[in-house]
Design a protein around this motif. Structure first.
Motif, PDB file in Angstrom:
ATOM      1  N   VAL A  10      19.326  72.350  23.040  1.00  0.00           N
ATOM      2  CA  VAL A  10      20.287  71.851  22.039  1.00  0.00           C
ATOM      3  C   VAL A  10      21.683  71.629  23.055  1.00  0.00           C
ATOM      4  CG1 VAL A  10      22.042  72.640  20.535  1.00  0.00           C
ATOM      5  CG2 VAL A  10      19.681  73.026  20.050  1.00  0.00           C
ATOM      6  N   GLY A  11      21.621  72.586  24.237  1.00  0.00           N
ATOM      7  CA  GLY A  11      22.742  72.505  25.095  1.00  0.00           C
ATOM      8  C   GLY A  11      22.563  71.302  25.992  1.00  0.00           C
ATOM      9  N   ALA A  12      21.327  70.947  25.952  1.00  0.00           N
ATOM     10  CA  ALA A  12      21.162  69.807  27.191  1.00  0.00           C
ATOM     11  C   ALA A  12      21.543  68.416  26.319  1.00  0.00           C
ATOM     12  CB  ALA A  12      19.780  69.826  27.660  1.00  0.00           C
ATOM     13  N   VAL A  13      20.974  68.295  25.255  1.00  0.00           N
ATOM     14  CA  VAL A  13      21.284  67.196  24.246  1.00  0.00           C
ATOM     15  C   VAL A  13      22.814  67.236  23.920  1.00  0.00           C
ATOM     16  CG1 VAL A  13      21.065  66.361  21.726  1.00  0.00           C
ATOM     17  CG2 VAL A  13      19.333  67.313  22.891  1.00  0.00           C
ATOM     18  N   ILE A  14      23.561  68.246  23.593  1.00  0.00           N
ATOM     19  CA  ILE A  14      24.971  68.260  23.285  1.00  0.00           C
ATOM     20  C   ILE A  14      25.710  67.828  24.803  1.00  0.00           C
ATOM     21  CG2 ILE A  14      27.284  69.651  23.184  1.00  0.00           C
ATOM     22  CD1 ILE A  14      25.343  71.403  21.345  1.00  0.00           C
ATOM     23  N   ALA A  15      25.384  68.313  25.806  1.00  0.00           N
ATOM     24  CA  ALA A  15      25.863  67.844  27.029  1.00  0.00           C
ATOM     25  C   ALA A  15      25.705  66.170  27.456  1.00  0.00           C
ATOM     26  CB  ALA A  15      25.437  68.655  28.310  1.00  0.00           C
ATOM     27  N   ALA A  16      24.302  65.764  27.251  1.00  0.00           N
ATOM     28  CA  ALA A  16      23.947  64.423  27.480  1.00  0.00           C
ATOM     29  C   ALA A  16      24.735  63.538  26.400  1.00  0.00           C
ATOM     30  CB  ALA A  16      22.916  64.370  27.026  1.00  0.00           C
ATOM     31  N   ALA A  17      25.167  63.838  25.285  1.00  0.00           N
ATOM     32  CA  ALA A  17      25.946  63.068  24.346  1.00  0.00           C
ATOM     33  C   ALA A  17      27.374  63.167  24.495  1.00  0.00           C
ATOM     34  CB  ALA A  17      25.842  63.746  22.772  1.00  0.00           C
ATOM     35  N   LEU A  18      27.862  64.436  25.128  1.00  0.00           N
ATOM     36  CA  LEU A  18      29.127  64.291  25.456  1.00  0.00           C
ATOM     37  C   LEU A  18      29.410  63.400  26.631  1.00  0.00           C
ATOM     38  CD1 LEU A  18      32.236  65.476  24.912  1.00  0.00           C
ATOM     39  CD2 LEU A  18      31.419  67.546  26.210  1.00  0.00           C
ATOM     40  N   PHE A  19      28.510  63.461  27.555  1.00  0.00           N
ATOM     41  CA  PHE A  19      28.494  62.661  28.775  1.00  0.00           C
ATOM     42  C   PHE A  19      28.502  61.352  28.377  1.00  0.00           C
ATOM     43  CE2 PHE A  19      26.693  60.219  32.037  1.00  0.00           C
ATOM     44  CZ  PHE A  19      27.352  60.182  33.300  1.00  0.00           C
ATOM     45  N   GLY A  20      27.782  60.871  27.543  1.00  0.00           N
ATOM     46  CA  GLY A  20      27.546  59.340  27.039  1.00  0.00           C
ATOM     47  C   GLY A  20      28.885  58.903  26.129  1.00  0.00           C
ATOM     48  N   ILE A  21      29.507  59.840  25.723  1.00  0.00           N
ATOM     49  CA  ILE A  21      30.701  59.373  24.838  1.00  0.00           C
ATOM     50  C   ILE A  21      31.659  59.098  25.720  1.00  0.00           C
ATOM     51  CG2 ILE A  21      32.551  60.090  23.298  1.00  0.00           C
ATOM     52  CD1 ILE A  21      30.018  61.687  21.662  1.00  0.00           C
ATOM     53  N   ILE A  22      32.030  60.081  26.737  1.00  0.00           N
ATOM     54  CA  ILE A  22      33.177  59.890  27.720  1.00  0.00           C
ATOM     55  C   ILE A  22      32.687  58.679  28.523  1.00  0.00           C
ATOM     56  CG2 ILE A  22      34.120  61.006  29.764  1.00  0.00           C
ATOM     57  CD1 ILE A  22      33.603  63.914  28.304  1.00  0.00           C
ATOM     58  N   SER A  23      31.761  58.436  29.198  1.00  0.00           N
ATOM     59  CA  SER A  23      31.326  57.434  29.796  1.00  0.00           C
ATOM     60  C   SER A  23      31.590  56.036  29.114  1.00  0.00           C
ATOM     61  CB  SER A  23      29.875  57.331  30.396  1.00  0.00           C
ATOM     62  OG  SER A  23      29.583  58.481  31.026  1.00  0.00           O
ATOM     63  N   TRP A  24      31.073  56.037  27.916  1.00  0.00           N
ATOM     64  CA  TRP A  24      31.489  54.741  26.834  1.00  0.00           C
ATOM     65  C   TRP A  24      32.990  54.294  26.748  1.00  0.00           C
ATOM     66  CZ3 TRP A  24      33.535  53.861  22.029  1.00  0.00           C
ATOM     67  CH2 TRP A  24      33.164  52.652  21.715  1.00  0.00           C
ATOM     68  N   LEU A  25      33.727  55.655  26.527  1.00  0.00           N
ATOM     69  CA  LEU A  25      34.991  55.451  26.418  1.00  0.00           C
ATOM     70  C   LEU A  25      35.777  55.011  27.645  1.00  0.00           C
ATOM     71  CD1 LEU A  25      35.989  58.804  24.337  1.00  0.00           C
ATOM     72  CD2 LEU A  25      35.984  56.319  23.696  1.00  0.00           C
ATOM     73  N   ARG A  26      35.232  55.541  28.808  1.00  0.00           N
ATOM     74  CA  ARG A  26      35.880  55.215  30.090  1.00  0.00           C
ATOM     75  C   ARG A  26      35.527  53.591  30.431  1.00  0.00           C
ATOM     76  NH1 ARG A  26      35.549  60.278  34.458  1.00  0.00           N
ATOM     77  NH2 ARG A  26      37.009  61.388  33.294  1.00  0.00           N
ATOM     78  N   ASN A  27      34.380  53.382  30.163  1.00  0.00           N
ATOM     79  CA  ASN A  27      33.819  51.932  30.307  1.00  0.00           C
ATOM     80  C   ASN A  27      34.528  50.857  29.573  1.00  0.00           C
ATOM     81  OD1 ASN A  27      31.829  52.420  32.293  1.00  0.00           O
ATOM     82  ND2 ASN A  27      30.315  52.683  30.871  1.00  0.00           N
ATOM     83  N   ARG A  28      34.991  51.269  28.450  1.00  0.00           N
ATOM     84  CA  ARG A  28      35.683  50.363  27.423  1.00  0.00           C
ATOM     85  C   ARG A  28      37.405  50.535  27.673  1.00  0.00           C
ATOM     86  NH1 ARG A  28      32.493  47.474  23.869  1.00  0.00           N
ATOM     87  NH2 ARG A  28      30.512  48.587  23.804  1.00  0.00           N
ATOM     88  N   ASN A  29      37.710  51.568  28.481  1.00  0.00           N
ATOM     89  CA  ASN A  29      39.002  51.726  28.795  1.00  0.00           C
ATOM     90  C   ASN A  29      39.764  52.249  27.552  1.00  0.00           C
ATOM     91  OD1 ASN A  29      41.330  52.173  30.635  1.00  0.00           O
ATOM     92  ND2 ASN A  29      41.718  50.204  30.441  1.00  0.00           N
ATOM     93  N   ILE A  30      39.196  52.864  26.826  1.00  0.00           N
ATOM     94  CA  ILE A  30      39.797  53.668  25.517  1.00  0.00           C
ATOM     95  C   ILE A  30      40.352  55.049  25.831  1.00  0.00           C
ATOM     96  CG2 ILE A  30      39.752  54.229  23.152  1.00  0.00           C
ATOM     97  CD1 ILE A  30      37.345  52.295  23.087  1.00  0.00           C
ATOM     98  N   LYS A  31      41.851  55.063  25.428  1.00  0.00           N
ATOM     99  CA  LYS A  31      42.258  56.550  25.418  1.00  0.00           C
ATOM    100  C   LYS A  31      42.271  57.354  24.181  1.00  0.00           C
ATOM    101  CE  LYS A  31      43.821  55.279  29.828  1.00  0.00           C
ATOM    102  NZ  LYS A  31      43.079  55.728  30.894  1.00  0.00           N
ATOM    103  N   VAL A  32      42.049  58.592  24.313  1.00  0.00           N
ATOM    104  CA  VAL A  32      41.631  59.298  23.358  1.00  0.00           C
ATOM    105  C   VAL A  32      42.913  60.528  23.487  1.00  0.00           C
ATOM    106  CG1 VAL A  32      40.151  60.981  21.986  1.00  0.00           C
ATOM    107  CG2 VAL A  32      39.188  58.833  23.254  1.00  0.00           C
TER     108      VAL A  32
END
Length: 95
Positions: A10-32
């Motif tokens: 569960v921790g690995a899935v959460i970490a991977a999901a958080l990493f994926g979301i942050i990477s996706w936001l940075r690639n699209r240059n979206i500020k949160v």
């Protein structure tokens, strides 16, 4: 000790999901904004709580309580996560 492997997964899935979301936001240059992270994090925490409650109640042979807990805790979790998503996407469309 018997819960170690599932919790690590569960921790690995959460970490991977958080990493994926942050990477996706940075690639699209979206500020949160900070409050969007807070709303999304609260929704995600409620969703994890709902899932844990569902499996715990189901294991204890309370299927009605499992489903009601999933609905009562899970629906507000999804609503909070949709609100956070809508706040981010609407501001991203403005720029």
């Amino acid at each position: 000790m018997e819960y170690f492997v599932p919790l690590v997964l569960v921790g690995a899935v959460i970490a991977a999901a958080l990493f994926g979301i942050i990477s996706w936001l940075r690639n699209r240059n979206i500020k949160v904004k900070w409050y969007e992270w807070l709303i999304g994090g609260a929704g995600f925490a409620l969703l994890l709580l709902a899932i844990q409650h569902f499996f715990g109640a189901w294991e204890e042979l309370f299927p009605f309580a499992a489903l009601m807990g999933l609905a009562i805790i899970g629906i507000p979790a999804l609503i909070l996560m949709v609100i956070a998503w809508q706040l981010v996407t609407r501001r991203a469309k403005q720029t």
